[in-house]
Scaffold this motif. Structure first.
Motif, PDB file in Angstrom:
ATOM      1  N   ALA A  88       0.839  -1.203   0.000  1.00  0.00           N
ATOM      2  CA  ALA A  88       0.000   0.000   0.000  1.00  0.00           C
ATOM      3  C   ALA A  88       0.869   1.246   0.000  1.00  0.00           C
ATOM      4  O   ALA A  88       0.628   2.194  -0.763  1.00  0.00           O
ATOM      5  CB  ALA A  88      -0.923   0.006   1.217  1.00  0.00           C
ATOM      6  N   ARG A  91       2.374   1.703  -3.383  1.00  0.00           N
ATOM      7  CA  ARG A  91       1.451   2.215  -4.399  1.00  0.00           C
ATOM      8  C   ARG A  91       1.115   3.673  -4.184  1.00  0.00           C
ATOM      9  O   ARG A  91       0.660   4.343  -5.107  1.00  0.00           O
ATOM     10  CB  ARG A  91       0.155   1.405  -4.386  1.00  0.00           C
ATOM     11  CG  ARG A  91       0.227   0.172  -5.229  1.00  0.00           C
ATOM     12  CD  ARG A  91      -1.137  -0.285  -5.642  1.00  0.00           C
ATOM     13  NE  ARG A  91      -1.586   0.411  -6.842  1.00  0.00           N
ATOM     14  CZ  ARG A  91      -2.577  -0.008  -7.603  1.00  0.00           C
ATOM     15  NH1 ARG A  91      -3.229  -1.088  -7.268  1.00  0.00           N
ATOM     16  NH2 ARG A  91      -2.946   0.654  -8.664  1.00  0.00           N
ATOM     17  N   LEU A  92       1.286   4.156  -2.954  1.00  0.00           N
ATOM     18  CA  LEU A  92       0.970   5.558  -2.685  1.00  0.00           C
ATOM     19  C   LEU A  92       2.204   6.438  -2.834  1.00  0.00           C
ATOM     20  O   LEU A  92       2.145   7.640  -2.572  1.00  0.00           O
ATOM     21  CB  LEU A  92       0.407   5.696  -1.272  1.00  0.00           C
ATOM     22  CG  LEU A  92      -1.013   5.145  -1.094  1.00  0.00           C
ATOM     23  CD1 LEU A  92      -1.315   4.945   0.381  1.00  0.00           C
ATOM     24  CD2 LEU A  92      -2.024   6.055  -1.741  1.00  0.00           C
ATOM     25  N   ARG A  99       5.968   3.417  -7.649  1.00  0.00           N
ATOM     26  CA  ARG A  99       4.524   3.244  -7.706  1.00  0.00           C
ATOM     27  C   ARG A  99       4.101   2.281  -8.824  1.00  0.00           C
ATOM     28  O   ARG A  99       3.309   1.373  -8.598  1.00  0.00           O
ATOM     29  CB  ARG A  99       3.886   4.615  -7.925  1.00  0.00           C
ATOM     30  CG  ARG A  99       2.401   4.670  -7.658  1.00  0.00           C
ATOM     31  CD  ARG A  99       1.928   6.097  -7.752  1.00  0.00           C
ATOM     32  NE  ARG A  99       2.193   6.640  -9.088  1.00  0.00           N
ATOM     33  CZ  ARG A  99       2.798   7.815  -9.319  1.00  0.00           C
ATOM     34  NH1 ARG A  99       3.196   8.541  -8.314  1.00  0.00           N
ATOM     35  NH2 ARG A  99       3.002   8.232 -10.550  1.00  0.00           N
ATOM     36  N   ALA A 103       2.298  -1.315  -8.415  1.00  0.00           N
ATOM     37  CA  ALA A 103       0.921  -1.451  -8.903  1.00  0.00           C
ATOM     38  C   ALA A 103       0.788  -2.702  -9.764  1.00  0.00           C
ATOM     39  O   ALA A 103      -0.166  -3.472  -9.613  1.00  0.00           O
ATOM     40  CB  ALA A 103       0.528  -0.211  -9.705  1.00  0.00           C
ATOM     41  N   THR A 106       0.930  -5.820  -7.577  1.00  0.00           N
ATOM     42  CA  THR A 106      -0.322  -6.023  -6.843  1.00  0.00           C
ATOM     43  C   THR A 106      -1.397  -6.601  -7.757  1.00  0.00           C
ATOM     44  O   THR A 106      -2.093  -7.536  -7.390  1.00  0.00           O
ATOM     45  CB  THR A 106      -0.809  -4.679  -6.268  1.00  0.00           C
ATOM     46  OG1 THR A 106       0.319  -3.954  -5.805  1.00  0.00           O
ATOM     47  CG2 THR A 106      -1.771  -4.884  -5.138  1.00  0.00           C
ATOM     48  N   ALA A 151      -3.635  -4.534   0.517  1.00  0.00           N
ATOM     49  CA  ALA A 151      -2.958  -3.321   0.069  1.00  0.00           C
ATOM     50  C   ALA A 151      -3.952  -2.410  -0.651  1.00  0.00           C
ATOM     51  O   ALA A 151      -3.977  -1.195  -0.425  1.00  0.00           O
ATOM     52  CB  ALA A 151      -1.796  -3.671  -0.864  1.00  0.00           C
ATOM     53  N   GLU A 152      -4.797  -3.014  -1.502  1.00  0.00           N
ATOM     54  CA  GLU A 152      -5.802  -2.223  -2.214  1.00  0.00           C
ATOM     55  C   GLU A 152      -6.778  -1.584  -1.236  1.00  0.00           C
ATOM     56  O   GLU A 152      -7.172  -0.434  -1.386  1.00  0.00           O
ATOM     57  CB  GLU A 152      -6.573  -3.130  -3.184  1.00  0.00           C
ATOM     58  CG  GLU A 152      -5.794  -3.453  -4.416  1.00  0.00           C
ATOM     59  CD  GLU A 152      -5.474  -2.203  -5.203  1.00  0.00           C
ATOM     60  OE1 GLU A 152      -6.337  -1.737  -5.939  1.00  0.00           O
ATOM     61  OE2 GLU A 152      -4.349  -1.689  -5.046  1.00  0.00           O
ATOM     62  N   ARG A 155      -5.066   1.295   0.502  1.00  0.00           N
ATOM     63  CA  ARG A 155      -4.905   2.417  -0.417  1.00  0.00           C
ATOM     64  C   ARG A 155      -6.237   3.149  -0.574  1.00  0.00           C
ATOM     65  O   ARG A 155      -6.302   4.376  -0.508  1.00  0.00           O
ATOM     66  CB  ARG A 155      -4.425   1.919  -1.777  1.00  0.00           C
ATOM     67  CG  ARG A 155      -4.087   3.000  -2.748  1.00  0.00           C
ATOM     68  CD  ARG A 155      -3.550   2.378  -4.001  1.00  0.00           C
ATOM     69  NE  ARG A 155      -4.595   1.649  -4.698  1.00  0.00           N
ATOM     70  CZ  ARG A 155      -5.274   2.146  -5.739  1.00  0.00           C
ATOM     71  NH1 ARG A 155      -4.984   3.346  -6.181  1.00  0.00           N
ATOM     72  NH2 ARG A 155      -6.206   1.441  -6.329  1.00  0.00           N
ATOM     73  N   VAL A 158      -6.787   5.276   2.474  1.00  0.00           N
ATOM     74  CA  VAL A 158      -6.009   6.518   2.498  1.00  0.00           C
ATOM     75  C   VAL A 158      -6.584   7.517   1.504  1.00  0.00           C
ATOM     76  O   VAL A 158      -6.737   8.709   1.807  1.00  0.00           O
ATOM     77  CB  VAL A 158      -4.521   6.226   2.178  1.00  0.00           C
ATOM     78  CG1 VAL A 158      -3.768   7.523   1.921  1.00  0.00           C
ATOM     79  CG2 VAL A 158      -3.879   5.457   3.301  1.00  0.00           C
ATOM     80  N   GLU A 159      -6.955   7.016   0.301  1.00  0.00           N
ATOM     81  CA  GLU A 159      -7.414   7.947  -0.730  1.00  0.00           C
ATOM     82  C   GLU A 159      -8.796   8.523  -0.419  1.00  0.00           C
ATOM     83  O   GLU A 159      -9.161   9.573  -0.950  1.00  0.00           O
ATOM     84  CB  GLU A 159      -7.417   7.252  -2.091  1.00  0.00           C
ATOM     85  CG  GLU A 159      -6.005   7.139  -2.633  1.00  0.00           C
ATOM     86  CD  GLU A 159      -5.938   6.478  -3.984  1.00  0.00           C
ATOM     87  OE1 GLU A 159      -6.978   5.952  -4.425  1.00  0.00           O
ATOM     88  OE2 GLU A 159      -4.845   6.499  -4.572  1.00  0.00           O
TER      89      GLU A 159
END
Lengths: 303, 214
Positions: A88, A91-92, A99, A103, A106, A151-152, A155, A158-159
């Protein structure tokens, strides 16, 4: 939990609902009765079929197998949480060089079926000279798959946080790592706790794939039992199935309890917990319904 | 590529069976899931209760165990229609619980005002559902529904444990012909990545095409 789709039933609707209810009961009882009848007429309830379960050694075997299931689950749960955080954060990342590959990794990890990954580790790796015990094949495959799913989720958590959180954190002078570690991730974890625990239920269920690559867990033991004298196939399925359902219900109950607790918290904006339609039950419909009218949609009253 | 072209007969059957499991299992899951999902939002408490019990029982059972019950248990009770058909039923019944949950969540995303307005102009429950709620719910349900089907596609591999020749079990057949299991399995993984990418692409297309402006 239903939304406010229908009025409080009047006399005719109550009668109709009762008739539909009666038909439902008849259909379902009919199916159940037929199954029980077939069980009974093929002797599934006879003492001979359940004989093996009268031995203490069989229950010791079940306990050992349960231990093996839980050992794989525990290691996979911890490992996938760690991998989930790493992926995660990757990816961020602000750097495309980090990144983009993360990605891709994942996406690929999520697209390969867990069982194929297990077989890859167990049957495939010996061809390049690595012999992997089934336990590690099960654990690594589960870690890789569930780690990338988690992880998705992280993410997305967070987003879905308001931009102000990140901006405020930078404004008080935190560095990038501090913003992530002290401000964003703790909130994302809290918002996504139900999703995380739900994924752990999936992990627990997926340990049952281990029997296909000869890991001696509960289902593997169930198959052993089936070969015993009297061939107690249905009894084994019932006993082992009950154990799985009990374990998963405990975890699911824990997830619901967590969800209730986190939803009550004033610190999380309500839009964060609605990030995913499929995994979250509360909706605007229900929120409005319960707040404005004092009407609990989960209990259609008979006023 | 040699592994594929030397045994194209096996790969073709395996791919065909994987797709058969996917589409037939998905069909059962859709029909059963819609029924159970409708039960869970219906005004009849008993129907709601049964829906809840079904979803909670099956969702908390490993798919492998559902397969187990069908592959070994079912032939004890009734004559077996063959492993492939049983595998389709196992997949369908398991996936139906996820479809039901998505349907229920979709119905719940429709704003309460829609149902109220529909009732205010005198529509019946059936009309409210078919004319107002379901058309909107279907649209918001597309992305999670596709995720359910992506999971179903990957779950077809579990049939490998129950002697159905599909992509998950193709390794066992090719090992007998002396092929390198690592390369075979890597190809299987690649095929799945491609299939999942296709489904994700469809998902994105539908999502964009059917987005509701609210």
């Amino acid at each position: 939990m239903t939304s406010v789709l229908y009025d409080v039933p009047g006399p005719r609707a109550i009668l109709r609902n009762r008739i539909i209810g009666a038909i439902t009961i008849l259909v379902i009882l009919g199916l159940l009765a037929f199954t029980v009848y077939r069980f009974a007429s093929t002797g599934q309830f006879s003492a001979a079929k359940w004989y093996v379960f009268s031995f203490a050694s069989v229950w010791e075997g079940i306990a050992t197998a349960l231990g093996a299931t839980l050992a794989a689950f525990g290691a996979a749960a911890v490992g996938s949480l760690i991998l989930g955080f790493i992926l995660a954060i990757g990816r961020l990342s602000d750097h495309a060089a980090v990144r983009v590959p993360v990605a891709w990794i994942t996406e690929i990890f999520r697209a390969v079926p867990v069982l194929v990954f297990m077989m890859l580790l167990f049957y495939g790796l010996p061809y390049v000279g690595v012999r992997m015990p089934p336990y590690w094949a099960v654990v690594i495959a589960l870690v890789v798959y569930n780690g990338s799913v988690l992880a998705e989720a992280l993410r997305a958590g967070v987003e879905s946080l308001p931009r102000g959180q990140r901006e405020a954190a930078y404004a008080v002078g935190l560095r990038k790592s501090g913003v992530m570690r002290l401000v964003l991730l703790p909130q994302a974890v809290r918002a996504m706790l139900p999703v995380i625990v739900a994924q752990l239920v999936v992990t627990l269920k997926d340990t049952a794939l281990g029997f296909i690559i000869t890991y001696p867990e509960l289902l593997y033991y169930a198959k052993l039992l089936m070969g015993q004298s009297g061939r107690p196939i249905i009894p084994s399925i019932i006993v082992i199935g009950s154990i799985y359902i009990a374990m998963c219900l405990l975890l699911s109950w824990f997830a619901r309890w967590l969800e209730k607790r986190t939803r009550r918290s004033p610190k999380i904006p309500p839009n964060v917990t609605r990030a995913d339609v499929a995994t979250h039950d509360i909706t605007q419909t229900q929120l409005i319904a319960t707040q404005n009218t004092g009407y609990d949609p989960s209990k259609p009253s008979r006023r | 590529m040699g592994v594929i072209f030397d045994h194209i007969d096996l790969w073709a059957v395996a791919l065909r069976n994987t797709l058969l499991l996917f589409f037939a299992g998905g069909g059962i899951a859709l029909v059963l899931g819609l029924i159970v999902g409708a039960m869970r939002v219906s005004p009849v408490p008993i129907a709601r209760g049964f829906g809840t019990v079904y979803v909670n029982l099956i969702r908390n059972t490993p798919l492998t165990l559902v397969f187990f019950a069908f592959a070994f248990g079912y032939p004890q009770l009734l004559p077996s229609p063959g492993y492939t058909v049983l595998a389709i039923w196992a997949l369908g019944i398991y996936t139906a619980t996820y479809v039901a949950e998505v349907v229920r969540a979709g119905v719940n995303t429709v704003p309460v005002g829609q149902a109220e307005a529909a009732r205010a102009i005198g529509l019946t429950f059936g009309q409210v559902m078919t004319l107002v709620i379901l058309p909107q719910a279907v649209r918001s349900v597309v992305p999670p529904m596709m995720s359910v089907f992506i999971a179903l596609l990957k779950n077809t591999t579990v049939a490998a444990g129950f002697s159905v020749l599909e992509l998950g079990s193709v390794r066992a057949y090719l090992s007998e012909r002396g092929e390198n299991a690592l390369i075979v399995l890597l190809w299987v993984a690649v095929i799945f990545v491609v299939l999942v990418l296709i489904l994700s692409f469809v998902q994105r297309r539908l999502e964009n095409a059917w987005r509701i402006a609210r």
